[in-house]
Design a protein around this motif. Structure first.
Motif, PDB file in Angstrom:
ATOM      1  N   GLY A   1      42.534  31.155  37.630  1.00  0.00           N
ATOM      2  CA  GLY A   1      44.025  31.731  38.650  1.00  0.00           C
ATOM      3  C   GLY A   1      45.121  31.962  37.537  1.00  0.00           C
TER       4      GLY A   1
ATOM      5  N   LEU B   1      48.043  33.967  39.848  1.00  0.00           N
ATOM      6  CA  LEU B   1      47.688  33.441  40.991  1.00  0.00           C
ATOM      7  C   LEU B   1      47.015  31.596  40.953  1.00  0.00           C
ATOM      8  CD1 LEU B   1      44.274  36.416  41.102  1.00  0.00           C
ATOM      9  CD2 LEU B   1      46.922  36.417  41.422  1.00  0.00           C
TER      10      LEU B   1
ATOM     11  N   ALA C   1      48.828  29.866  44.144  1.00  0.00           N
ATOM     12  CA  ALA C   1      48.182  30.700  45.461  1.00  0.00           C
ATOM     13  C   ALA C   1      47.156  29.881  45.323  1.00  0.00           C
ATOM     14  CB  ALA C   1      47.932  32.450  45.607  1.00  0.00           C
TER      15      ALA C   1
ATOM     16  N   ASN D   1      55.885  36.039  41.275  1.00  0.00           N
ATOM     17  CA  ASN D   1      54.794  35.052  41.640  1.00  0.00           C
ATOM     18  C   ASN D   1      54.481  34.415  43.303  1.00  0.00           C
ATOM     19  OD1 ASN D   1      52.629  33.984  39.590  1.00  0.00           O
ATOM     20  ND2 ASN D   1      54.483  33.032  38.056  1.00  0.00           N
TER      21      ASN D   1
ATOM     22  N   MET E   1      53.518  37.135  45.531  1.00  0.00           N
ATOM     23  CA  MET E   1      52.077  37.163  45.785  1.00  0.00           C
ATOM     24  C   MET E   1      51.086  36.485  46.273  1.00  0.00           C
ATOM     25  SD  MET E   1      51.547  38.578  41.434  1.00  0.00           S
ATOM     26  CE  MET E   1      49.719  38.277  41.380  1.00  0.00           C
ATOM     27  N   THR E   2      51.898  35.257  46.146  1.00  0.00           N
ATOM     28  CA  THR E   2      50.890  33.621  46.938  1.00  0.00           C
ATOM     29  C   THR E   2      51.865  34.449  48.321  1.00  0.00           C
ATOM     30  OG1 THR E   2      52.191  32.766  44.656  1.00  0.00           O
ATOM     31  CG2 THR E   2      51.528  31.129  46.701  1.00  0.00           C
TER      32      THR E   2
ATOM     33  N   LEU F   1      51.551  37.026  49.734  1.00  0.00           N
ATOM     34  CA  LEU F   1      50.309  37.974  50.227  1.00  0.00           C
ATOM     35  C   LEU F   1      48.824  37.046  50.833  1.00  0.00           C
ATOM     36  CD1 LEU F   1      52.255  40.472  48.787  1.00  0.00           C
ATOM     37  CD2 LEU F   1      51.610  40.280  50.528  1.00  0.00           C
ATOM     38  N   ILE F   2      49.096  36.950  48.989  1.00  0.00           N
ATOM     39  CA  ILE F   2      47.282  36.341  48.743  1.00  0.00           C
ATOM     40  C   ILE F   2      46.981  35.377  49.695  1.00  0.00           C
ATOM     41  CG2 ILE F   2      46.219  35.626  47.826  1.00  0.00           C
ATOM     42  CD1 ILE F   2      47.613  36.630  44.686  1.00  0.00           C
ATOM     43  N   VAL F   3      48.231  34.748  50.177  1.00  0.00           N
ATOM     44  CA  VAL F   3      47.844  33.482  50.919  1.00  0.00           C
ATOM     45  C   VAL F   3      47.617  33.546  52.262  1.00  0.00           C
ATOM     46  CG1 VAL F   3      48.262  31.303  52.130  1.00  0.00           C
ATOM     47  CG2 VAL F   3      48.970  31.304  49.041  1.00  0.00           C
TER      48      VAL F   3
ATOM     49  N   PHE G   1      46.497  36.835  53.691  1.00  0.00           N
ATOM     50  CA  PHE G   1      44.769  37.238  53.628  1.00  0.00           C
ATOM     51  C   PHE G   1      44.552  36.397  53.465  1.00  0.00           C
ATOM     52  CE2 PHE G   1      47.953  41.226  52.030  1.00  0.00           C
ATOM     53  CZ  PHE G   1      47.349  42.024  53.177  1.00  0.00           C
ATOM     54  N   LEU G   2      44.443  35.121  52.937  1.00  0.00           N
ATOM     55  CA  LEU G   2      42.847  34.006  52.507  1.00  0.00           C
ATOM     56  C   LEU G   2      43.062  33.411  53.410  1.00  0.00           C
ATOM     57  CD1 LEU G   2      42.643  34.712  48.807  1.00  0.00           C
ATOM     58  CD2 LEU G   2      41.490  35.722  50.383  1.00  0.00           C
ATOM     59  N   TYR G   3      44.218  32.654  54.411  1.00  0.00           N
ATOM     60  CA  TYR G   3      44.220  31.785  54.668  1.00  0.00           C
ATOM     61  C   TYR G   3      43.620  31.627  55.896  1.00  0.00           C
ATOM     62  CZ  TYR G   3      45.338  27.789  57.714  1.00  0.00           C
ATOM     63  OH  TYR G   3      45.166  26.332  58.489  1.00  0.00           O
TER      64      TYR G   3
END
Length: 182
Positions: free
Chosen positions: A23, A38, A41, A154, A157-158, A160-162, A164-166
């Motif tokens: 990442g 990434l 994240a 950063n 983005m973290t 947003l990514i977390v 969606f993925l958590y």
């Protein structure tokens, strides 16, 4: 308190360490010389899914390995320390929701608290580095603040990514593992 050094736990720490390296390697350079990546994240996901110590260790080791392989060896020890401090902020926020966030907004709150800790640590580190380089404290603080846009990107983005993925990752880990880590 029973210490957990199961093969399963070791494999998950190693997996998140590798994912942190990957990442962080996926980066977008900025004109300031910094880059967006990434890795943060992955650190936050590791803390949320594995718990404070294992998640922070995985993130810290991942950042350490990345730094050692990419010419940032002088900063590598700092990022292990930062991973544990930022991981503590994330875990503290996770405790607000009894270690089981159930709504997207809760994950976003955890991400924002973590982001505040990351911004603060970056500002402190950059200020200290500029003071060591010879700047007075006020000039160093202002110079360090000029480097914060990359960190703010950063952090955004973290979150947003977390967000969606958590939940999908938690569901997948729960379905495949014998027990929860957090």
């Amino acid at each position: 308190m029973k210490k957990d050094f199961s093969v399963q736990a070791i494999v998950l720490v190693a997996l998140f360490t590798a994912l942190t390296v990957i990442g962080t390697t996926i980066k977008i350079p900025l004109p300031t010389g910094a880059f967006v990546h990434l890795g943060n994240a992955v650190l936050l996901l590791a803390v949320l899914l594995l718990g404070y110590f294992k998640g922070s260790l995985a993130g810290g080791l991942g950042f350490f390995i990345f730094d050692m392989l990419n010419g940032y060896a002088t900063e590598a020890p700092y990022f292990i320390l930062e991973s544990f401090i930022v991981g503590a902020a994330a875990y503290g926020a996770l405790l607000l929701f009894k270690k089981k966030p159930t709504a997207l907004w809760q994950v976003v709150v955890i991400g924002c608290v973590t982001g505040i800790a990351k911004v603060a640590m970056t500002q402190i580190k950059n200020t200290v580095m500029l003071v060591i380089a010879g700047a007075d404290v006020q000039a160093a603080f202002v110079g360090a603040a000029a480097k914060l846009p990359a960190t703010l990107i950063n952090v955004s983005m973290t979150v947003l990514i977390v967000a969606f993925l958590y939940f999908p990752l938690r569901k997948a880990l729960t379905a495949t593992m014998k027990r929860s880590f957090v």
